[in-house]
Scaffold this motif. Structure first.
Motif, PDB file in Angstrom:
ATOM      1  N   ILE A 144       8.020  16.194   3.566  1.00  0.00           N
ATOM      2  CA  ILE A 144       7.345  16.452   2.292  1.00  0.00           C
ATOM      3  C   ILE A 144       5.840  16.380   2.485  1.00  0.00           C
ATOM      4  CG2 ILE A 144       7.026  15.616  -0.069  1.00  0.00           C
ATOM      5  CD1 ILE A 144       9.871  14.400   0.179  1.00  0.00           C
ATOM      6  N   ASN A 145       5.142  17.429   2.053  1.00  0.00           N
ATOM      7  CA  ASN A 145       3.684  17.405   2.025  1.00  0.00           C
ATOM      8  C   ASN A 145       3.218  16.660   0.781  1.00  0.00           C
ATOM      9  OD1 ASN A 145       3.061  18.856   4.385  1.00  0.00           O
ATOM     10  ND2 ASN A 145       3.426  20.812   3.359  1.00  0.00           N
ATOM     11  N   VAL A 146       2.321  15.695   0.989  1.00  0.00           N
ATOM     12  CA  VAL A 146       1.733  14.960  -0.130  1.00  0.00           C
ATOM     13  C   VAL A 146       0.292  15.439  -0.275  1.00  0.00           C
ATOM     14  CG1 VAL A 146       1.298  12.689  -1.126  1.00  0.00           C
ATOM     15  CG2 VAL A 146       3.213  13.010   0.456  1.00  0.00           C
ATOM     16  N   LEU A 147       0.062  16.373  -1.168  1.00  0.00           N
ATOM     17  CA  LEU A 147      -1.244  16.988  -1.315  1.00  0.00           C
ATOM     18  C   LEU A 147      -2.227  16.021  -1.959  1.00  0.00           C
ATOM     19  CD1 LEU A 147       0.014  20.462  -2.600  1.00  0.00           C
ATOM     20  CD2 LEU A 147      -0.375  19.721  -0.242  1.00  0.00           C
ATOM     21  N   ASP A 148      -3.431  15.969  -1.424  1.00  0.00           N
ATOM     22  CA  ASP A 148      -4.492  15.097  -1.945  1.00  0.00           C
ATOM     23  C   ASP A 148      -4.058  13.635  -1.982  1.00  0.00           C
ATOM     24  OD1 ASP A 148      -6.090  17.346  -2.358  1.00  0.00           O
ATOM     25  OD2 ASP A 148      -5.301  17.649  -4.370  1.00  0.00           O
ATOM     26  N   ASN A 149      -3.088  13.277  -1.126  1.00  0.00           N
ATOM     27  CA  ASN A 149      -2.623  11.890  -1.020  1.00  0.00           C
ATOM     28  C   ASN A 149      -2.070  11.355  -2.340  1.00  0.00           C
ATOM     29  OD1 ASN A 149      -2.182   9.651   0.668  1.00  0.00           O
ATOM     30  ND2 ASN A 149      -3.955   8.601  -0.174  1.00  0.00           N
ATOM     31  N   ALA A 150      -1.537  12.227  -3.175  1.00  0.00           N
ATOM     32  CA  ALA A 150      -1.057  11.820  -4.495  1.00  0.00           C
ATOM     33  C   ALA A 150       0.420  12.143  -4.644  1.00  0.00           C
ATOM     34  CB  ALA A 150      -1.853  12.510  -5.600  1.00  0.00           C
ATOM     35  N   VAL A 151       1.188  11.167  -5.155  1.00  0.00           N
ATOM     36  CA  VAL A 151       2.607  11.383  -5.388  1.00  0.00           C
ATOM     37  C   VAL A 151       2.834  12.530  -6.367  1.00  0.00           C
ATOM     38  CG1 VAL A 151       4.652  10.338  -6.434  1.00  0.00           C
ATOM     39  CG2 VAL A 151       3.310   9.047  -4.791  1.00  0.00           C
ATOM     40  N   ALA A 152       1.909  12.702  -7.304  1.00  0.00           N
ATOM     41  CA  ALA A 152       2.061  13.752  -8.311  1.00  0.00           C
ATOM     42  C   ALA A 152       1.965  15.152  -7.718  1.00  0.00           C
ATOM     43  CB  ALA A 152       1.012  13.591  -9.405  1.00  0.00           C
ATOM     44  N   LYS A 153       1.546  15.237  -6.451  1.00  0.00           N
ATOM     45  CA  LYS A 153       1.416  16.544  -5.798  1.00  0.00           C
ATOM     46  C   LYS A 153       2.239  16.540  -4.509  1.00  0.00           C
ATOM     47  CE  LYS A 153      -3.233  17.439  -7.624  1.00  0.00           C
ATOM     48  NZ  LYS A 153      -4.645  17.769  -7.260  1.00  0.00           N
ATOM     49  N   MET A 154       3.538  16.547  -4.680  1.00  0.00           N
ATOM     50  CA  MET A 154       4.450  16.537  -3.537  1.00  0.00           C
ATOM     51  C   MET A 154       5.180  17.872  -3.464  1.00  0.00           C
ATOM     52  SD  MET A 154       6.015  12.664  -3.804  1.00  0.00           S
ATOM     53  CE  MET A 154       6.950  12.845  -2.286  1.00  0.00           C
ATOM     54  N   ILE A 283      -0.114   7.733  -2.333  1.00  0.00           N
ATOM     55  CA  ILE A 283       1.040   7.521  -1.476  1.00  0.00           C
ATOM     56  C   ILE A 283       0.919   6.239  -0.664  1.00  0.00           C
ATOM     57  CG2 ILE A 283       0.194   8.827   0.522  1.00  0.00           C
ATOM     58  CD1 ILE A 283       3.761   8.845  -0.902  1.00  0.00           C
ATOM     59  N   LEU A 284      -0.317   5.819  -0.356  1.00  0.00           N
ATOM     60  CA  LEU A 284      -0.496   4.605   0.430  1.00  0.00           C
ATOM     61  C   LEU A 284      -0.077   3.359  -0.344  1.00  0.00           C
ATOM     62  CD1 LEU A 284      -3.918   5.357   2.154  1.00  0.00           C
ATOM     63  CD2 LEU A 284      -1.634   5.492   3.142  1.00  0.00           C
ATOM     64  N   LYS A 285       0.012   3.469  -1.671  1.00  0.00           N
ATOM     65  CA  LYS A 285       0.393   2.332  -2.503  1.00  0.00           C
ATOM     66  C   LYS A 285       1.697   2.609  -3.245  1.00  0.00           C
ATOM     67  CE  LYS A 285      -4.444   1.054  -3.295  1.00  0.00           C
ATOM     68  NZ  LYS A 285      -5.503   0.839  -4.322  1.00  0.00           N
ATOM     69  N   ALA A 286       2.452   3.545  -2.749  1.00  0.00           N
ATOM     70  CA  ALA A 286       3.654   3.967  -3.462  1.00  0.00           C
ATOM     71  C   ALA A 286       4.718   2.881  -3.442  1.00  0.00           C
ATOM     72  CB  ALA A 286       4.207   5.247  -2.850  1.00  0.00           C
ATOM     73  N   SER A 287       5.555   2.887  -4.481  1.00  0.00           N
ATOM     74  CA  SER A 287       6.745   2.045  -4.511  1.00  0.00           C
ATOM     75  C   SER A 287       7.962   2.967  -4.465  1.00  0.00           C
ATOM     76  CB  SER A 287       6.775   1.172  -5.765  1.00  0.00           C
ATOM     77  OG  SER A 287       6.807   1.963  -6.933  1.00  0.00           O
ATOM     78  N   TYR A 288       9.084   2.425  -3.976  1.00  0.00           N
ATOM     79  CA  TYR A 288      10.275   3.234  -3.758  1.00  0.00           C
ATOM     80  C   TYR A 288      11.482   2.530  -4.362  1.00  0.00           C
ATOM     81  CZ  TYR A 288       7.056   4.847  -0.148  1.00  0.00           C
ATOM     82  OH  TYR A 288       5.945   5.303   0.522  1.00  0.00           O
ATOM     83  N   ARG A 289      12.302   3.288  -5.072  1.00  0.00           N
ATOM     84  CA  ARG A 289      13.576   2.794  -5.586  1.00  0.00           C
ATOM     85  C   ARG A 289      14.661   3.687  -5.004  1.00  0.00           C
ATOM     86  NH1 ARG A 289      16.041  -0.193  -9.648  1.00  0.00           N
ATOM     87  NH2 ARG A 289      17.835   0.763 -10.668  1.00  0.00           N
ATOM     88  N   ILE A 290      15.488   3.122  -4.132  1.00  0.00           N
ATOM     89  CA  ILE A 290      16.482   3.883  -3.391  1.00  0.00           C
ATOM     90  C   ILE A 290      17.860   3.613  -3.972  1.00  0.00           C
ATOM     91  CG2 ILE A 290      17.609   4.121  -1.140  1.00  0.00           C
ATOM     92  CD1 ILE A 290      14.848   3.478   0.112  1.00  0.00           C
ATOM     93  N   LEU A 291      18.616   4.671  -4.221  1.00  0.00           N
ATOM     94  CA  LEU A 291      19.961   4.563  -4.768  1.00  0.00           C
ATOM     95  C   LEU A 291      20.962   5.210  -3.820  1.00  0.00           C
ATOM     96  CD1 LEU A 291      19.361   5.533  -8.513  1.00  0.00           C
ATOM     97  CD2 LEU A 291      19.925   3.273  -7.657  1.00  0.00           C
ATOM     98  N   PHE A 292      22.127   4.591  -3.689  1.00  0.00           N
ATOM     99  CA  PHE A 292      23.218   5.152  -2.904  1.00  0.00           C
ATOM    100  C   PHE A 292      24.442   5.148  -3.801  1.00  0.00           C
ATOM    101  CE2 PHE A 292      26.947   4.701  -0.176  1.00  0.00           C
ATOM    102  CZ  PHE A 292      26.746   5.724   0.730  1.00  0.00           C
ATOM    103  N   THR A 293      25.098   6.298  -3.954  1.00  0.00           N
ATOM    104  CA  THR A 293      26.169   6.424  -4.941  1.00  0.00           C
ATOM    105  C   THR A 293      27.336   7.239  -4.397  1.00  0.00           C
ATOM    106  OG1 THR A 293      24.411   6.550  -6.617  1.00  0.00           O
ATOM    107  CG2 THR A 293      26.635   7.024  -7.337  1.00  0.00           C
ATOM    108  N   ILE A 294      28.538   6.804  -4.683  1.00  0.00           N
ATOM    109  CA  ILE A 294      29.723   7.653  -4.547  1.00  0.00           C
ATOM    110  C   ILE A 294      30.115   8.057  -5.961  1.00  0.00           C
ATOM    111  CG2 ILE A 294      32.124   7.822  -3.820  1.00  0.00           C
ATOM    112  CD1 ILE A 294      31.547   5.898  -1.599  1.00  0.00           C
ATOM    113  N   VAL A 295      30.043   9.345  -6.244  1.00  0.00           N
ATOM    114  CA  VAL A 295      30.204   9.812  -7.624  1.00  0.00           C
ATOM    115  C   VAL A 295      31.465  10.677  -7.747  1.00  0.00           C
ATOM    116  CG1 VAL A 295      27.769   9.705  -8.212  1.00  0.00           C
ATOM    117  CG2 VAL A 295      28.664  11.774  -7.156  1.00  0.00           C
TER     118      VAL A 295
END
Length: 297
Positions: A144-154, A283-295
């Protein structure tokens, strides 16, 4: 530690198979001409798949995982395969790979890794193990390209897929012959149909959250205490891929968030999905919420 020990037992070993790159529209990318054997060039055969190995070792009593993702030159017949490239990875312990931002694991051997790379490039690596056969798995990587180092521009750049099968205990990548690879080339086969994704899906979730409140970058996926809600999918915002696989990268429900998801349809009514919600203005200060699901549908 018990869950890690189970994870270590399942993930460790010699994995081999085939790997291929796809555009952000799901189109397979042809291999460089210089790696294609002359016989295939003479026959005017296009090649899209690498032979691959992934020797993996997880230490059962310490949160340390090491693996090499290896691309092998394509061959004709059962010739011994030669390495083209090796991508060494280490999680936990001293000398952890620079750029690892988050790693979440599950007892089956499935995991999600978030890697920050140079040039504002983010790599999300999803490993999904079949609940019907723990010796069969798929790794889906989103670059994923993170443009201008911003999550809003991925922007999704490349999708990389490895279809892998366990073929023995860890031997640090012993040389193999091409005909011993159990899977088959898949990149040019038909993608799954949108109707196979469309519908209302519901399942239990396991979650790991990485933010300023915790400093650990290796965490167990634990049952989500929030009540699971139905997840509608229409297939329109989904990249459809071969072997009943799909992925997506879309804006989250809130500003400054992006949601990445991959899925593997196991049968008509069951799928494995894994997702990563990324939130932050930088992106340098990003937080991540990871989910794993069997649906189930």
């Amino acid at each position: 530690m018990q869950v890690w020990s189970q994870f270590a037992e399942r993930v460790s070993g010699e994995w081999n198979g085939f790997g291929a790159d796809f555009s952000n529209q799901g189109k397979p990318i042809e291999l460089p001409q210089f790696v294609v054997p002359q016989a295939y060039q003479d026959w005017q055969v296009q090649l899209f798949d690498w032979h691959t190995q992934c020797p993996t070792l997880a230490h059962p009593h310490t949160h340390v995982l090491q693996y090499n993702s290896i691309q092998l030159y394509p061959t004709t017949g059962c010739d011994s395969a030669t390495r083209y490239s090796t991508n060494e990875r280490k999680v936990g312990g001293t000398g952890t790979n620079t750029g690892l931002a988050a790693f979440a694991y599950e007892s089956s051997g499935s995991y999600v890794a978030v890697w920050k790379k140079k040039d504002n490039l983010l790599e999300l690596e999803y490993c999904l193990v079949s609940p019907q056969n723990y010796q069969s798995r798929v790794r889906i990587i989103q670059l994923i390209n993170v443009l201008d180092n911003a999550v809003a521009k991925m922007k999704l750049r490349i999708i990389r897929i490895f279809l892998e099968h366990w073929y023995g205990p860890f031997r640090n990548g012993d040389q193999i012959e091409a005909c011993t690879i159990l899977n088959s080339a898949f990149a040019s086969t038909a993608p799954m149909a949108a109707l196979e994704v469309t519908g209302i899906w519901l399942g239990s979730k396991a979650v790991a959250t990485f933010d300023a409140s915790n400093s650990e970058i290796v965490r167990e996926l634990s049952d989500d205490k929030e009540q699971s809600s139905p997840s509608p999918r229409d297939g329109n915002s989904t990249v459809l891929l071969p072997k009943k696989l799909w992925c997506s990268l879309n804006r989250g429900e809130r500003d400054e968030t992006f949601l990445s998801e991959v899925g593997w349809l196991i049968d008509d009514e069951k799928a494995i999905t894994s997702s990563c919600l990324i939130s932050s203005s930088a992106i340098l200060k990003a937080s991540y919420r990871i989910l794993f699901t069997i649906v189930f549908r």
